[in-house]
Design an enzyme around this catalytic site. Structure first.
Site, short mmCIF file in Angstrom:
data_model
loop_
_atom_site.label_atom_id
_atom_site.label_comp_id
_atom_site.label_asym_id
_atom_site.label_seq_id
_atom_site.Cartn_x
_atom_site.Cartn_y
_atom_site.Cartn_z
N LYS A 75 6.35 -1.89 1.92
CA LYS A 75 5.17 -1.31 2.59
C LYS A 75 4.01 -2.31 2.49
O LYS A 75 3.08 -2.15 1.69
CB LYS A 75 4.83 0.06 1.99
CG LYS A 75 4.11 0.99 2.97
CD LYS A 75 4.21 2.42 2.54
CE LYS A 75 3.21 3.34 3.24
NZ LYS A 75 3.35 3.43 4.68
N GLU A 105 12.16 2.57 14.25
CA GLU A 105 11.32 3.69 13.80
C GLU A 105 10.04 3.69 14.63
O GLU A 105 9.90 2.89 15.56
CB GLU A 105 11.01 3.57 12.31
CG GLU A 105 10.30 2.28 11.92
CD GLU A 105 10.12 2.12 10.42
OE1 GLU A 105 10.09 3.12 9.69
OE2 GLU A 105 9.98 0.96 9.98
N LEU A 128 11.11 1.37 7.02
CA LEU A 128 10.50 1.79 5.77
C LEU A 128 11.31 2.98 5.21
O LEU A 128 11.66 3.88 5.98
CB LEU A 128 9.06 2.25 6.04
CG LEU A 128 8.28 2.66 4.79
CD1 LEU A 128 7.85 1.44 4.01
CD2 LEU A 128 7.07 3.50 5.17
N TYR A 181 0.83 -1.21 0.00
CA TYR A 181 0.00 0.00 0.00
C TYR A 181 0.86 1.25 0.00
O TYR A 181 2.09 1.19 0.17
CB TYR A 181 -0.94 0.00 1.21
CG TYR A 181 -0.28 0.33 2.54
CD1 TYR A 181 0.56 -0.58 3.18
CD2 TYR A 181 -0.48 1.57 3.14
CE1 TYR A 181 1.15 -0.26 4.40
CE2 TYR A 181 0.10 1.89 4.36
CZ TYR A 181 0.93 0.97 4.98
OH TYR A 181 1.52 1.29 6.18
N1 PLP Z 1 7.66 4.09 9.14
C1 PLP Z 1 6.53 3.38 9.15
C2 PLP Z 1 6.53 2.03 9.80
C3 PLP Z 1 5.37 3.89 8.56
O1 PLP Z 1 4.23 3.17 8.57
C4 PLP Z 1 5.40 5.18 7.98
C5 PLP Z 1 4.23 5.75 7.36
O2 PLP Z 1 3.15 5.26 7.42
C6 PLP Z 1 6.60 5.89 8.01
C7 PLP Z 1 7.71 5.32 8.59
C8 PLP Z 1 6.68 7.24 7.39
O3 PLP Z 1 6.71 7.10 5.99
P1 PLP Z 1 6.31 8.29 5.06
O4 PLP Z 1 7.19 9.44 5.43
O5 PLP Z 1 6.62 7.82 3.68
O6 PLP Z 1 4.89 8.57 5.28
#
Ligand code: PLP
Length: 278
Positions: A145, A178, A202, A33
């Site tokens: 993701k 994270e 991610l 996603y």
């Molecule tokens: N880390 C995780 C586990 C996430 O689910 C998300 C966003 O949903 C992020 C980091 C931040 O990613 P982004 O900056 O692309 O929204």
């Protein structure tokens, strides 16, 4: 003799099940996603999100998707919504088939998208949030993701049960990876520290822009994991995520971060981030 399905309290013939009940995401979370946002009528970082989506699809072996077709769908749905500040969520699953771990390569992937209104995050950006740590129980390919978010869900719920807004995940070696749905950053003097981009986190799009912003304001950037102990001693902490960009963290596992207010560099980064939006 007949094959049967039961949906809540309704019994029906198995053959009458709608495809959504046979979606492999329903059984296995077998899909990937994206979440994109718009600011004032403009979609932010669409190319980066589509690129990450494409990487996720390829990583799980869904190879039949034309990413330009996804771009068209995203734009079409967004234009239809007429919503200045929107969250655009979409996923692709491997397809619908009777439950079986292995799959046939000729399954037709399912696409699903929503455009919903993004709540204003001004207040939370001003006051900052509290976070609490939780074990990182996720799999070893967090760079994908994936729709499998159970470990993230349990972590976030634990944080919420403690009156916190985000869970900060800690791996089996005692290092922060994270947030449950965000990237995590610490500031020491004028140095920004965050975990390195390897397969246990991610590749956050917001993280990339935060690092750019930090370089623009002459901060030093260290991509190195840190422990919760080290985080507690930071001058400033914040999380970053598409739907809210930068959010200051003012409490970490019950400890007040410095003076309990959003930090000077965090605020500078929030200002600098605005240049990317405009
Ligand atoms: N880390 C995780 C586990 C996430 O689910 C998300 C966003 O949903 C992020 C980091 C931040 O990613 P982004 O900056 O692309 O929204």
């Amino acid at each position: 003799m007949q094959q049967i399905a039961m949906i809540n309290d309704r019994i029906l013939p198995y053959e009458a099940l709608e495809p959504v009940y046979l979606d492999r995401a329903f059984y296995f979370g077998d899909g990937v996603y994206e979440v994109i946002r718009s600011y004032n009528g403009k979609i932010f970082a669409l190319d980066e999100h589509l690129n990450r989506f494409s990487n996720s699809l390829i990583a799980i072996g869904i190879n039949s998707i034309d990413i330009e077709d996804i771009r068209t769908r995203v734009k079409q749905a967004y234009d239809e919504a007429l919503m200045p500040n929107a969250r655009i969520y979409f996923h692709i699953t491997r397809g619908s088939a009777p439950r079986n771990h292995s799959y046939s390569d000729d399954l037709k992937p399912n696409f699903f998208l929503t455009v919903t209104e993004l709540q204003d995050s001004k207040q939370v950006k001003k006051s900052g949030i509290a976070v609490s740590t939780f074990p990182d129980w996720r799999w070893k390919r967090c760079d994908i993701k994936s729709l499998n978010l159970l470990a993230n869900v349990l972590a976030k719920q634990d944080a919420v049960s403690k009156g916190c807004d985000e869970a900060i995940l800690v791996d089996e070696n005692g290092f922060i990876t994270e947030g449950s749905s965000s990237a995590f950053f610490a500031v020491f003097d004028n140095r920004l520290q965050t975990a390195p981009l390897v397969s246990n986190i991610l590749p956050s799009i917001t993280r990339k822009y935060v690092i750019k912003a930090a370089e623009n304001i002459n901060m030093t950037v260290t991509e190195e994991s840190l422990t919760p102990e080290k985080a507690k001693s930071a001058d400033e902490l914040f999380i970053a995520v598409t739907t809210k960009d930068i959010v200051p963290v003012v409490r970490f596992d019950g400890n007040v971060v410095k003076d309990g207010k959003p930090g000077r560099y965090t605020e500078k980064l929030m200002e600098e981030f605005k240049h990317f939006i405009n």
